[in-house]
Design an enzyme around this catalytic site. Structure first.
Site, PDB file in Angstrom:
ATOM      1  N   CYS A  30       0.871  -1.169   0.000  1.00  0.00           N
ATOM      2  CA  CYS A  30       0.000   0.000   0.000  1.00  0.00           C
ATOM      3  C   CYS A  30       0.909   1.221   0.000  1.00  0.00           C
ATOM      4  O   CYS A  30       2.050   1.160  -0.435  1.00  0.00           O
ATOM      5  CB  CYS A  30      -0.952  -0.023   1.188  1.00  0.00           C
ATOM      6  SG  CYS A  30      -0.130  -0.032   2.793  1.00  0.00           S
ATOM      7  N   ALA A  31       0.426   2.342   0.513  1.00  0.00           N
ATOM      8  CA  ALA A  31       1.208   3.577   0.427  1.00  0.00           C
ATOM      9  C   ALA A  31       2.436   3.561   1.325  1.00  0.00           C
ATOM     10  O   ALA A  31       3.421   4.252   1.055  1.00  0.00           O
ATOM     11  CB  ALA A  31       0.334   4.768   0.789  1.00  0.00           C
TER      12      ALA A  31
END
Length: 643
Positions: A30-31
Site C-alpha cells: 500500500c502507500a
C-alpha cells in the site's frame, strides 16, 4: 552500494527471517507498507525483521505480515522484493483473498465478531462503567435522601441503559456494515427486532405475557421481540448485507433506489420471524438449558462447566433468560446457587483482561482498552471485556473460562449461594447467603477466578505468541530503527506554515484508528474527520507520490521535508473507486490547490473509516516541527509549523 543492490539485500534479509522462499504465498504493498502472506506466520522472526535496515516496524494483522517502510520507499522495495520472490502483479484484493483462505471457519467467525463489535465498543464501555457506578451509588442512603444526588444518579442510570436497550439494533447495524451492505438497512431491521408492538422476549420467557400469533401459509409465527438476541442480530446483519448486495446488483437502475431497499427490508423481516429468529433462539436456548441441566445433574463438574462457559452465553445475549431460572430457584428453595457461578465466571474474564494487559503493557492502546474493561467487570458488566478484548484475541477468552471453571468448583465445595439475583461481582456481595461463611467464600472464589484467569492468559499468551502477532503490539522503542536516506538539505529560510488539507475536525494523529499511524511510526501529524470529500494542498511543494488508487499522495516541501496525505483507513482495497486525483507526480502545487476528491458516503458504506491523515514522514534536518491542533477547521487554520 546502489539503491537496487541495497533493496535486494533488504529483500534477502526479509526472506531469511520469514522462513524462506517456500513460506511466502504472495505480496503486495500500500502507500507505506509491504504486505506479505506467509504459509506459517510462526516462522516469522519479528525482532529480526524490525532490525532490518529501513524497516520502521513489523507486525501481523489480518493474516498478513506488514513491514512499514514509508511512502515512496515501499514502492521501490516492493519492486525488488516481488521480482526476487516471483510474486509480481498481485493486487491487494488478491492478497486479501489469499490471507482469508488461511483462516479456518472458526477463525473467520471470531474475526467477524471482532469486526462487528469493535465499532460499538466505546458505547458499551461507557454504559457498563456508568451502570456499575450507579448500581453501587443507588444503594447509598445519602444518594437516596439527597434530591440532587438522586437526580444525578438517576440521569446517569438512564445514560447507562441506552446501549443495552438497543444492543441488537447496534449489532445488526454494525454487522451489515461489516459484511458490505448498507448499514442503515441494518438499523431498520434492528429496530424491527425491538418494535414495541411485539411481545417483550423476557416477559414471554417468564410466562407473564402471551404473544400474538400469525398464521402464514400454515406456519405459526409468534410476534415476540428479540431483546438480548445478539446471535440473531449477527445472523440478521449477514442476511441483510447479502440481500442488499444482491438486489443492488439485480434491480434495474431506474427503480433501484426505491425497490432494492424495499425488497431487502421486507424479505429480511420475513426471514427474521420464520427462519433466522427461530434458529437463533433454538441455538441460544440450547446453550442456556444445557448449562442449567449440567449444573443440576453433574455435581462439581456441572458447577465447573457452568462457570467455565457461562460467559460464552453472554455472547448470545441469552444470559438474561437465566434470571427466570434464578427466580424459580429462589421461589422453590429460598436460595440461588447460579448467581455466584455467574459472578466468578465474569471475574475469570476480568483476570484474563489483566493478563492480556500485562502481556501488552507497553502498548498504549491496550491499556486504554483493558483498564476500563476490567473496571466494568468489578461492577458485574462483562461485555466490554468479552467483546473488546477476550473474544477478539481468543486466548484470553480461554484463560478466563478456565479461571471461572476452577472457581466454580470451589463454589460447589464451599456450598456458596445467594439470596437474590441480578447483581454480581462487587455489588453481588450484598445478596450472598451468609451461611457456611458465605461472605468469606464469595471473596475467595472471586480471587481464585481472577488469579487463575490471569495466570492462564499469561501462559497461553506466551505459548501462542499471539500477543506478538497483534497489530497493536508494536513496541515504542522499535518505532524507527532505520537511518533516513541520505540527502542534501536545502538552506533553511523562513518558517513554513501548514494548514489542514480538508475541512472538518482536527485531532492529534494519536487518535487515528490505525495503530501504525497513531503510534507515529511513519511520523507526527494530524488526523481530520472530514465534513466533505475535497482534499487541498496544505502548503506549497511538489507532488512526489501519487498512489494508483488515489487514496494517498506525497508532497515534498521546498526545504526537503515530506508530507504524506492518506485518505481513509484500508481504502486501498477500493482500488480507486470513489477517488478522483487532480495532480500528477513532479507537479508543482500551491497552498489551497485541489489535489483529490473522494466519495465520503461511498467509503463509509463500504465499511471504511474516512479519516484523513497528514503525516510529516520526513522533516528537514535543521527544522523543528510544532503541531498546533485547532479543533474544527475550514481548511485555512494553521495546524503545524516547520521552524
Amino acid at each position: 552500494m546502489d539503491k537496487k543492490t541495497e533493496y535486494l539485500e533488504i529483500t534477502k534479509q526479509i526472506v531469511a527471517h520469514v522462513g524462506g522462499m517456500e513460506n511466502i504465498q504472495g505480496s503486495a504493498h500500500c502507500a507505506t507498507r509491504l504486505r506479505i502472506v506467509l504459509q506459517d506466520n510462526d516462522l516469522a522472526d519479528m525482532k529480526e525483521l524490525e532490525n532490518i535496515n529501513k524497516v520502521k516496524g513489523a507486525f501481523i494483522a489480518g493474516n498478513q505480515l506488514q513491514l512499514i517502510f514509508g511512502a515512496g520507499l515501499v514502492n521501490d522495495v516492493y519492486e525488488v522484493f516481488a521480482e526476487y520472490t516471483h510474486t509480481q502483479n498481485m493486487s491487494l484484493g488478491e492478497l486479501k483473498q489469499q490471507s482469508a483462505q488461511k483462516q479456518n471457519p472458526l477463525q473467520a467467525v471470531i474475526k467477524a465478531l471482532s469486526d462487528v463489535f469493535i465499532g460499538i465498543m466505546p458505547a458499551i464501555l461507557a454504559a457498563a462503567l456508568l451502570m456499575g457506578i450507579t448500581g453501587v451509588l443507588g444503594n447509598l442512603e445519602v444518594v437516596k435522601s439527597h434530591d440532587s444526588l438522586y437526580a444525578i444518579n438517576k440521569l446517569a442510570s438512564l445514560a447507562s441503559t441506552g446501549i443495552f436497550a438497543i444492543l441488537p439494533m447496534a449489532v445488526c447495524y454494525s454487522a451489515v456494515k461489516r459484511f458490505g451492505g448498507n448499514p442503515v438497512l441494518g438499523m431498520v431491521v434492528g429496530a424491527i427486532m425491538l418494535d414495541s408492538s411485539l411481545a417483550n422476549a423476557y416477559q414471554v420467557g417468564s410466562g407473564t405475557i402471551e404473544p400474538e400469533v400469525l398464521h402464514l401459509f400454515g406456519m405459526n409465527i409468534a410476534l415476540v421481540g428479540f431483546q438480548g438476541g445478539i446471535i440473531i442480530a449477527l445472523m440478521m446483519g449477514f442476511v441483510v448485507a447479502k440481500l442488499d448486495l444482491f438486489f443492488n446488483k439485480k434491480v434495474p437502475d431506474v427503480v433501484k433506489l426505491l425497490l432494492a431497499p424495499l425488497l431487502t427490508v421486507f424479505l429480511s423481516t420475513v426471514l427474521l420471524f420464520t427462519v433466522v429468529g427461530p434458529v437463533g433462539r433454538i441455538l441460544s436456548n440450547g446453550i442456556t438449558n444445557g448449562l442449567v441441566w449440567g449444573t443440576n445433574n453433574l455435581g462439581v463438574f456441572g458447577y465447573a462447566l457452568f462457570a467455565g462457559v457461562q460467559q460464552i452465553v453472554v455472547i448470545t445475549g441469552l444470559h438474561h433468560i437465566i434470571g427466570a431460572v434464578e427466580a424459580q430457584l429462589i421461589a422453590g428453595t429460598g436460595t440461588n446457587f447460579i448467581n455466584p457461578l455467574m459472578s466468578v465466571a465474569l471475574m475469570g474474564q476480568g483476570g484474563a483482561v489483566l493478563g492480556y494487559l500485562v502481556l501488552n503493557w507497553k502498548n498504549l492502546k491496550a491499556r486504554e482498552l483493558c483498564i476500563p474493561s476490567f473496571c466494568s467487570t468489578l461492577f458485574g458488566i462483562s461485555e466490554p471485556a468479552i467483546f473488546g478484548v477476550n473474544l477478539r484475541y481468543r486466548f484470553p477468552l480461554i484463560g478466563g473460562c478456565i479461571g471461572g471453571a476452577v472457581a466454580g468448583a470451589y463454589a460447589y465445595f464451599a456450598k456458596l449461594n445467594a439470596l437474590g439475583f441480578g447483581t454480581t461481582a462487587l455489588p453481588g456481595i450484598a445478596i450472598v447467603n451468609p451461611e457456611n461463611n458465605g461472605y468469606i467464600n464469595y471473596i475467595i472464589a472471586h480471587i481464585i477466578a481472577l488469579a487463575i484467569g490471569f495466570i492462564c492468559t499469561m501462559l497461553l499468551g506466551k505459548v501462542s505468541k499471539q500477543n506478538k502477532n497483534d497489530e497493536e503490539s508494536i513496541v515504542e522503542e522499535n518505532r524507527i530503527q532505520a537511518s533516513q536516506e541520505e540527502k542534501s538539505q536545502p538552506v533553511i529560510t523562513d518558517p513554513i506554515q501548514v494548514v489542514s488539507p480538508v475541512n472538518g475536525v482536527v485531532h492529534p494523529i494519536s487518535d487515528s484508528s490505525d495503530p501504525t499511524f497513531a503510534q507515529k511510526i511513519i511520523g507526527d501529524g494530524i488526523m481530520v474527520m472530514p465534513k466533505d470529500g475535497e482534499v487541498k494542498a496544505p502548503c506549497n511543494g511538489t507532488i512526489n507520490l501519487v498512489y494508483p488508487s488515489g487514496h494517498a499522495l506525497g508532497i515534498k516541501l521546498e526545504d526537503g521535508s515530506e508530507i504524506l496525505l492518506h485518505i481513509g483507513i484500508d481504502t486501498v482495497n477500493l482500488n480507486g473507486e470513489g477517488f478522483h486525483v487532480f495532480v500528477k507526480e513532479n507537479q508543482t502545487i500551491s497552498k489551497g490547490d485541489r489535489l483529490v476528491t473522494f466519495d465520503k458516503d461511498l467509503i463509509e458504506k463500504k465499511g471504511y473509516s474516512t479519516e484523513v491523515l497528514m503525516i510529516f514522514s520526513s522533516v528537514a534536518e535543521a527544522r523543528n516541527l510544532t503541531m498546533d491542533y485547532t479543533g474544527t477547521t475550514e481548511g485555512n487554520e494553521i495546524v503545524a509549523v516547520l521552524s
